[in-house]
Design a protein around this motif. Structure first.
Motif, short mmCIF file in Angstrom:
data_model
loop_
_atom_site.label_atom_id
_atom_site.label_comp_id
_atom_site.label_asym_id
_atom_site.label_seq_id
_atom_site.Cartn_x
_atom_site.Cartn_y
_atom_site.Cartn_z
N UNK A 225 2.27 3.92 -4.84
CA UNK A 225 2.97 3.37 -6.01
C UNK A 225 1.98 2.95 -7.10
N UNK A 226 0.85 3.62 -7.14
CA UNK A 226 -0.11 3.38 -8.21
C UNK A 226 -1.13 2.29 -7.94
N UNK A 227 -1.12 1.69 -6.76
CA UNK A 227 -2.10 0.67 -6.41
C UNK A 227 -3.30 1.26 -5.70
N UNK A 228 -4.08 0.42 -5.04
CA UNK A 228 -5.26 0.92 -4.33
C UNK A 228 -5.33 0.44 -2.88
N UNK B 116 -0.77 -10.95 6.01
CA UNK B 116 -1.62 -9.97 5.30
C UNK B 116 -0.91 -8.66 5.02
N UNK B 117 0.31 -8.73 4.52
CA UNK B 117 1.07 -7.53 4.18
C UNK B 117 1.11 -7.37 2.66
N UNK B 118 0.73 -6.22 2.13
CA UNK B 118 0.69 -6.03 0.67
C UNK B 118 2.07 -5.81 0.07
N UNK B 119 2.14 -5.97 -1.25
CA UNK B 119 3.36 -5.67 -2.00
C UNK B 119 3.45 -4.16 -2.21
N UNK B 120 4.65 -3.64 -2.46
CA UNK B 120 4.77 -2.22 -2.77
C UNK B 120 3.87 -1.79 -3.92
N UNK B 121 3.81 -2.60 -4.98
CA UNK B 121 3.03 -2.25 -6.16
C UNK B 121 1.53 -2.17 -5.88
N UNK C 39 6.45 7.98 -14.80
CA UNK C 39 5.83 7.01 -15.73
C UNK C 39 4.99 5.97 -15.01
N UNK C 40 5.01 6.02 -13.68
CA UNK C 40 4.27 5.05 -12.87
C UNK C 40 4.70 3.62 -13.17
N UNK C 41 5.99 3.44 -13.39
CA UNK C 41 6.54 2.12 -13.65
C UNK C 41 7.71 1.85 -12.72
N UNK C 42 8.02 0.56 -12.54
CA UNK C 42 9.17 0.16 -11.75
C UNK C 42 10.39 0.07 -12.64
#
Length: 240
Positions: free
Chosen positions: A125-128, A115-120, A42-45
């Motif tokens: 996990x559906x991000x870019x 400068x570390x991104x979030x998992x989302x 579902x591409x959701x958490x």
């Protein structure tokens, strides 16, 4: 605690911090844990970050309570100088206030520079955003400007309450204070993991930093009160 005990605790905190960073940088443990919180079909958490109830209970509510407690501690320290309880616990109150400020400021500063991104935000996990870490940066300048997820900022307020271990004189109360800070920090940290805002390592690093800061502040304040026992109240506080 004497100075030697403080130094031992400080060494333990620094060692745990180094081990945490090395383990999670050299393995895919973060991804393995986070995969369990992401529903790929579902591409959701597991938890919707926009759910008003969960946000109130695990985000805005705890933040408001912590702010109120901080203000109350500050007011108590400055306006209740004649209280015997305040005089007796003054060093502990100072440790809690300074540790909270220092922990939150340190974690906030590191979030701005790592400068570390979030998992989302990651493509898996559906991000870019490509996978990026504390040591390996793969983000463009534009992406890096929006990657502010390491260490875990929300949990820092909870872990800052580890300093409650130095507020009380009885050992059992000190352990209760420590447990409260540890429990609240992990509740807030796990919530942010469940909504895709942080990896496990982000929360662990925040926990280590909070304890290191607390020990450093407690050591400095303890030495200060031993040298100037009257402190802010103008009266000598009882042995802490």
């Amino acid at each position: 605690m004497n100075i030697r005990s403080f130094l031992v605790q400080l060494g333990i905190g620094l060692s745990l911090l180094a081990i945490t960073i090395l383990v999670f940088e050299l393995t895919e443990l973060d991804l393995w844990v986070q995969d369990n919180f992401y529903i790929s079909g579902t591409a959701h958490w597991l938890v919707d970050k926009h759910n008003d109830f969960f946000r109130l209970v695990f985000y805005s509510g705890p933040k408001a309570v912590l702010h109120v407690l901080f203000v109350l501690a500050l007011v108590t320290l400055t306006l209740s100088k004649k209280s015997k309880w305040v005089q007796r616990h003054e060093p502990g109150i100072v440790i809690v206030l300074l540790s909270t400020i220092a922990t939150v400021l340190l974690v906030g500063f590191l979030k701005d520079v790592t400068d570390v991104p979030c998992p989302s935000q990651l493509t898996i996990y559906g991000g870019d955003y490509p996978i990026s870490s504390f040591w390996i940066h793969t983000l463009s300048p534009e992406q890096a400007a929006r990657a502010r997820c390491f260490p875990a900022g929300h949990a820092s307020g909870g872990f800052a309450l580890l300093s409650l271990a130095f507020l009380f004189r009885r050992q059992v109360n000190r352990w209760c204070g420590f447990a409260l800070g540890m429990g609240l920090g992990w509740i807030l940290g796990v919530y942010k993991m469940l909504i895709g805002d942080h990896f496990l390592s982000h929360t662990l690093v925040t926990m280590c930093l909070a304890w290191i800061v607390t020990i450093a502040v407690a050591m400095a304040v303890t030495r200060l009160y031993r040298r100037y026992p009257k402190g802010f109240s103008g009266k000598a506080s009882e042995p802490h």
